[in-house]
Design a protein around this motif. Structure first.
Motif, mmCIF file in Angstrom:
data_model
loop_
_atom_site.group_PDB
_atom_site.id
_atom_site.type_symbol
_atom_site.label_atom_id
_atom_site.label_comp_id
_atom_site.label_asym_id
_atom_site.label_seq_id
_atom_site.Cartn_x
_atom_site.Cartn_y
_atom_site.Cartn_z
ATOM 1 N N VAL A 749 0.828 -1.200 0.000
ATOM 2 C CA VAL A 749 0.000 0.000 0.000
ATOM 3 C C VAL A 749 0.865 1.253 0.000
ATOM 4 O O VAL A 749 0.530 2.255 -0.633
ATOM 5 N N ASP A 750 2.033 1.194 0.683
ATOM 6 C CA ASP A 750 2.874 2.390 0.778
ATOM 7 C C ASP A 750 3.742 2.602 -0.461
ATOM 8 O O ASP A 750 4.561 3.517 -0.498
ATOM 9 N N GLY A 751 3.577 1.764 -1.494
ATOM 10 C CA GLY A 751 4.335 1.922 -2.729
ATOM 11 C C GLY A 751 5.619 1.122 -2.791
ATOM 12 O O GLY A 751 6.294 1.119 -3.815
ATOM 13 N N THR A 752 5.974 0.417 -1.724
ATOM 14 C CA THR A 752 7.164 -0.425 -1.732
ATOM 15 C C THR A 752 6.892 -1.680 -2.554
ATOM 16 O O THR A 752 5.813 -2.283 -2.456
ATOM 17 N N VAL A 753 7.862 -2.087 -3.350
ATOM 18 C CA VAL A 753 7.744 -3.289 -4.167
ATOM 19 C C VAL A 753 8.612 -4.377 -3.538
ATOM 20 O O VAL A 753 9.828 -4.231 -3.428
ATOM 21 N N ASP A 754 7.970 -5.466 -3.089
ATOM 22 C CA ASP A 754 8.680 -6.590 -2.485
ATOM 23 C C ASP A 754 8.861 -7.690 -3.519
ATOM 24 O O ASP A 754 7.974 -7.939 -4.349
ATOM 25 N N LEU A 755 10.000 -8.369 -3.454
ATOM 26 C CA LEU A 755 10.281 -9.484 -4.345
ATOM 27 C C LEU A 755 10.545 -10.734 -3.516
ATOM 28 O O LEU A 755 11.302 -10.688 -2.537
ATOM 29 N N TRP A 756 9.922 -11.859 -3.891
ATOM 30 C CA TRP A 756 10.162 -13.153 -3.275
ATOM 31 C C TRP A 756 10.673 -14.127 -4.332
ATOM 32 O O TRP A 756 10.381 -13.990 -5.520
ATOM 33 N N GLU A 757 11.395 -15.106 -3.870
ATOM 34 C CA GLU A 757 11.780 -16.212 -4.748
ATOM 35 C C GLU A 757 10.595 -17.156 -4.858
ATOM 36 O O GLU A 757 10.049 -17.607 -3.849
ATOM 37 N N PHE A 758 10.195 -17.465 -6.077
ATOM 38 C CA PHE A 758 8.994 -18.275 -6.281
ATOM 39 C C PHE A 758 9.183 -19.686 -5.717
ATOM 40 O O PHE A 758 8.279 -20.236 -5.084
ATOM 41 N N ASP A 759 10.348 -20.294 -5.949
ATOM 42 C CA ASP A 759 10.564 -21.684 -5.543
ATOM 43 C C ASP A 759 10.526 -21.858 -4.034
ATOM 44 O O ASP A 759 9.949 -22.818 -3.521
ATOM 45 N N SER A 760 11.170 -20.963 -3.305
ATOM 46 C CA SER A 760 11.315 -21.135 -1.857
ATOM 47 C C SER A 760 10.367 -20.273 -1.039
ATOM 48 O O SER A 760 10.137 -20.544 0.135
ATOM 49 N N GLY A 761 9.826 -19.213 -1.635
ATOM 50 C CA GLY A 761 8.996 -18.278 -0.884
ATOM 51 C C GLY A 761 9.800 -17.320 -0.026
ATOM 52 O O GLY A 761 9.227 -16.537 0.729
ATOM 53 N N ARG A 762 11.126 -17.351 -0.150
ATOM 54 C CA ARG A 762 11.966 -16.473 0.649
ATOM 55 C C ARG A 762 11.953 -15.060 0.055
ATOM 56 O O ARG A 762 12.026 -14.885 -1.162
ATOM 57 N N LYS A 763 11.881 -14.078 0.919
ATOM 58 C CA LYS A 763 11.898 -12.700 0.444
ATOM 59 C C LYS A 763 13.293 -12.334 -0.027
ATOM 60 O O LYS A 763 14.280 -12.519 0.685
ATOM 61 N N LEU A 764 13.371 -11.819 -1.255
ATOM 62 C CA LEU A 764 14.648 -11.391 -1.800
ATOM 63 C C LEU A 764 15.008 -9.983 -1.336
ATOM 64 O O LEU A 764 16.179 -9.691 -1.064
ATOM 65 N N GLY A 765 14.030 -9.115 -1.273
ATOM 66 C CA GLY A 765 14.308 -7.737 -0.874
ATOM 67 C C GLY A 765 13.199 -6.817 -1.359
ATOM 68 O O GLY A 765 12.131 -7.271 -1.792
ATOM 69 N N SER A 766 13.465 -5.524 -1.287
ATOM 70 C CA SER A 766 12.455 -4.530 -1.650
ATOM 71 C C SER A 766 13.060 -3.467 -2.543
ATOM 72 O O SER A 766 14.269 -3.210 -2.521
ATOM 73 N N LEU A 767 12.183 -2.847 -3.334
ATOM 74 C CA LEU A 767 12.540 -1.686 -4.144
ATOM 75 C C LEU A 767 11.681 -0.523 -3.694
ATOM 76 O O LEU A 767 10.454 -0.650 -3.564
ATOM 77 N N SER A 768 12.311 0.621 -3.475
ATOM 78 C CA SER A 768 11.572 1.823 -3.130
ATOM 79 C C SER A 768 11.377 2.634 -4.400
ATOM 80 O O SER A 768 12.344 3.105 -5.006
ATOM 81 N N VAL A 769 10.134 2.759 -4.825
ATOM 82 C CA VAL A 769 9.823 3.427 -6.090
ATOM 83 C C VAL A 769 9.163 4.769 -5.800
ATOM 84 O O VAL A 769 8.186 4.839 -5.026
ATOM 85 N N PRO A 770 9.665 5.855 -6.403
ATOM 86 C CA PRO A 770 9.050 7.180 -6.180
ATOM 87 C C PRO A 770 7.718 7.278 -6.909
ATOM 88 O O PRO A 770 7.644 7.684 -8.056
ATOM 89 N N VAL A 771 6.643 6.892 -6.215
ATOM 90 C CA VAL A 771 5.323 6.879 -6.848
ATOM 91 C C VAL A 771 4.798 8.288 -7.042
ATOM 92 O O VAL A 771 4.290 8.665 -8.083
#
Length: 853
Positions: A749-771
């Motif tokens: 909701v706050d505009g942060t983009v989270d990325l997970w690894e599909f195979d393991s479900g582990r969170k890879l990290g986040s991207l802060s995008v200037p919305v």
């Protein structure tokens, strides 16, 4: 054949006489066969046969040796042949035997030539017998036995390969030993079988031992490899963990640790560490390392170069585009200040107790002071401590020392204050170091614990932004445009590009955004092309933008083909739904057809069958409709009882599947070809639970992703119909799966983009995008759209407020290049040993230091 006479105490059982010219191959074979016939397996031989080539020593008296052997032999075997008959040595040996031994113990083996017995005369026929030496022609009182080996081929000279050879050898051994020939042949066969059994047993034993040794070796190798693998995994995890700790203030080291861990072992942990190192602190471009503590810093007005001075008086020019360093003529003691000339081509350096030095930045040589002009510094009337000037000397920034700690920017031409702000409390640092851009719109503030940049928004106050990746900075410099910031700490420079989006994120297009995007919907078309389209759906019309140009299309709810060469919009008039087909002509979209579809409420639609047909979801009539775009003919209607007017639907990009959810939380997957449907369940065989806020499918129809109204995410694998991942990591507004890149992307909701690894479900990290830059917008993630790029490892982010289109590269090779380029150096062997707490193995060392120095 034997007359019963025995020669007791003889060293040899037989003396073999032959011509070497004729018996070169037969004589050794005959000797070996006689000696080993019917012998037990554990003996070397049963009999001993003298043959001159094996028993005659290198002495001066050859005949004496042969005569001694004859005297020590109990029998005489003659290999008869024409060559033997002509040999004086063979004849002399026969003569000796006839003088000292009975002829009854002389046996003939015919190798070549002819033998014929003259019965009338009682001797060998001298005319027809050419294989006997002269001394033996009349020596026999009666016809003797002889063995005939003339028909035996040389390659069959073994007793077990030729029956004639077996019979001849058996007869000779029977005569030598006095045993019956049949008994000897039987014993030979028994011994042969026994030897074969023993040999087979020995072979089996050796084979078993070899197999056991091989298995043991394989097991040992596997255990060694497993131990190495476990050690590598532990080392990689340790490096990944260390990288996570160093992200905030030692980003150069964190990048090297992440790259090293990923190189040693690729896992979800090391992949996450590598992504975080590549994505962290996106404004930080690179680090530049020197071998001296830095004491002075400045940048050229255009931001192309920085000049740094060291505590040893050295000067260095740094090309900021690639981090290359060039030594300049320096000072004799610590450099205290640096200034750039008005033309940006010269630098002036100061040191304690030394006159200023002018250096030409183009040639790298010292210049005469009077030949270069520098802007005149006129400090404006400003309360507070001494401040710093901008690179073009037009602005001056200082800190109020009356206790407020406010930072103020003045224009030097008229002394007018243009900015006044208070930096937030630091983390324990003392004092502030400042830099101001040439337009006065951007200020950098730093100390030993933090670095912040204040960017002035038109008509408002400066907006602060704290920089991460470095612990702080006591030296700062901004170029005239305020885009390039350089900070220094210790021996290290950090180069910042304040206008960039990141090392793995790049801006593809920027357009003016709508006044209020809450009343519109935006997206990307032609994501796989080099120049994608940006569209905005405003309900009754659609705006399409590309390369700075815009076009208004009639109808909303646009659906594009993968290459964006075709688009269908929906127009509703007088309760009649019309599909408008548009085709790209290379410059703009042209309306190709209007296809009336009475009463169809198509809440989801996709192209299929080579873009010649469209698959639409008509929820009001509980069916799917396949329409031919050329003439609007309905080719097929597929009834789906589960559809309701409130169903949220999504169609895969290739039109093969339709997925839709309902208010009760259930999700139905329908095959577009035949209408075969199945209900998708969560892991506990229950419905999704909360209501569905968003539903989507990837382009190839491999996954279905659902965002629940409580913010949780469920992703299904279409092939297995099972939930692949359930994510409970915050409140999300939309999710896109990218199976080719093994990534799930979620927008918060706050505009942060989270990325997970599909195979393991582990969170890879986040991207802060200037919305959005505008203050007061709520839930900015609502205005951020994510699109996969089919057939690639990239995704596109569209910030609807700006509007800005960003490309995010999800290839691990690109992450590795970004991390190495950021670090600006190679991880040292001593550093690696210090991180893992032990000296690494050579295999680890060779893989863990991949970044070029």
């Amino acid at each position: 054949m034997s007359d019963g006479e025995e020669a007791s105490g003889c060293a040899y059982d037989a003396f073999l006489s032959y011509s070497q010219a004729a018996g070169e191959r037969l004589a050794p074979a005959l000797q070996r066969a006689v000696e080993t016939f019917a012998k037990p397996w554990y003996r070397r031989r049963n009999l001993r046969v003298f043959r001159d080539s094996t028993h005659v020593p290198m002495t001066s008296s050859l005949w004496g040796t042969i005569e001694s052997a004859l005297a020590e032999s109990s029998c005489f075997i003659l290999m008869a042949s024409p060559k033997a008959a002509e040999s004086p040595w063979v004849n002399r040996e026969v003569e000796w035997w006839l003088r000292h031994r009975p002829v009854s113990r002389l046996y003939i083996v015919l190798a070549e030539g002819e033998l014929s017995w003259d019965t009338a005369r009682g001797e060998f026929d001298r005319r027809r017998s050419d294989a006997l030496p002269p001394a033996l022609l009349g020596a026999f009182p009666s016809e003797p036995w002889w063995g005939d080996l003339r028909r035996i081929r040389p390659e069959r000279l073994t007793v077990r390969r030729d029956a004639d050879f077996l019979s001849c050898v058996a007869s000779l051994v029977a005569s030598l030993t006095g045993r019956p020939k049949d008994d000897l042949i039987g014993e030979e066969l028994r011994q042969h079988r026994r030897t074969k059994r023993i040999a087979a047993a020995a072979v089996a034993t050796v084979t078993a031992l070899a197999v056991t040794a091989t298995i043991a070796a394989v097991v040992a190798v596997q255990q060694r490899d497993q131990a190495r693998r476990a050690a590598d995994v532990a080392t990689a995890r340790l490096l990944a963990s260390s990288a996570g700790r160093d992200l905030a203030d030692r980003l150069d080291l964190a990048a090297l640790e992440a790259v090293a861990g990923h190189a040693v072992d690729v896992s979800s942990e090391t992949r996450a560490a590598l992504f975080q190192a590549a994505a962290a602190s996106p404004l930080l471009e690179r680090f530049v390392h020197t071998d001296v503590r830095l004491t002075a810093l400045t940048v050229t007005p255009d931001g192309s170069h920085a000049v740094v001075g060291g505590e040893d008086g050295s000067l260095r020019r740094v090309r900021l585009a690639d981090g290359s360093v060039t030594r300049l003529p320096g000072m004799d003691s610590e450099t205290t200040d640096l200034r750039i000339s008005a033309d940006g081509h010269h630098v002036a350096a100061w040191a304690y107790g030394q006159a200023p030095r002018i250096v030409d930045l183009t040639t790298g040589r010292a210049a005469e002071p009077g030949a270069v002009s520098f802007p005149r510094r006129e400090r404006p009337a400003a309360d507070g401590a001494t401040g710093v000037f901008s690179a073009n000397e037009r602005y001056y920034v200082n800190v109020d020392d009356t206790g407020t700690g406010r930072v103020r920017v003045h224009r030097t031409t008229d002394g007018r204050r243009v900015a006044d702000f208070a930096p937030p409390a630091d983390d324990g640092g003392t004092g502030w170091d400042l830099a101001v851009s040439g337009d006065g719109a951007r200020v950098a503030v730093g100390n030993q614990t933090m670095v912040q940049v204040f960017s002035e928004r038109p008509g408002g106050s400066p907006v602060p932004g704290r920089l991460t990746g470095v612990p702080g900075a006591r030296l700062l410099a901004l170029d005239n445009a305020g885009r390039r910031l350089v900070t220094a700490t210790g021996q290290r420079l950090a180069v910042w590009d304040l206008g960039r989006r990141g090392r793995i994120v790049r801006s593809l297009a920027r357009l003016p955004g709508p006044d209020d995007p809450s009343f519109s919907r935006s997206g990307v078309a032609g994501a796989s092309t080099s120049r994608p389209f940006i569209w905005t759906d405003q309900g009754t019309s659609t705006t399409v933008a590309r390369n700075g140009g815009k076009q208004e299309l009639t109808g909303g709810g646009p659906v594009f083909t993968a290459d964006a060469r075709r688009v269908v919009t929906h127009d509703y008039t007088n309760d009649t739904a019309v599909l408008i087909v548009w085709v790209w002509n290379g410059d703009r979209y042209q309306q190709r057809a209007r296809l009336p579809l009475p009463s169809y409420e198509t809440s989801a639609l996709s192209f299929t069958r080579g873009d010649s047909e469209a698959l639409a979801m008509d929820a009001s009539r509980k069916r799917l409709v396949r329409v031919r775009l050329r003439d609007g003919e309905v080719l097929r209607r597929i009834r789906v009882p589960e559809l309701t007017p409130d169903s949220r639907g999504a169609v895969s990009g290739n039109g093969e599947y339709v997925a839709f959810g309902h208010d009760n939380g259930s999700v139905t997957l329908v095959k577009g070809e035949d209408g075969d449907s199945v209900t998708l369940w969560r892991k506990d065989r229950r419905a999704v639970g909360a209501g569905i806020a968003d539903i989507g499918m990837d382009h190839r129809g491999l996954t279905v992703s659902v965002v629940l109204e409580d913010g949780e995410v469920v992703v299904w694998d279409v092939a297995s119909r099972r939930p692949g991942r359930e994510l409970h990591a915050g409140r999300f507004v939309k999710v896109v799966t990218l199976p080719a890149a093994n990534v799930i992307t979620g927008v918060r909701v706050d505009g942060t983009v989270d990325l997970w690894e599909f195979d393991s479900g582990r969170k890879l990290g986040s991207l802060s995008v200037p919305v959005a830059d505008q203050v007061g917008w709520r839930e900015p993630g609502t205005y951020l759209f994510v699109t996969e790029v089919p057939g690639s490892h990239r995704m596109l982010l569209l910030a609807a407020a700006r509007i800005e289109l960003l490309s995010v590269d999800l290839r691990e090779g690109v992450w590795r290049q970004a991390a190495c380029g950021l670090a600006g150096r190679r991880l040292g062997a001593a550093e690696l040993e210090d991180i893992i707490g032990a000296r690494p193995a050579e295999r680890v060392m060779s893989r863990a230091l991949p970044c070029a120095s």
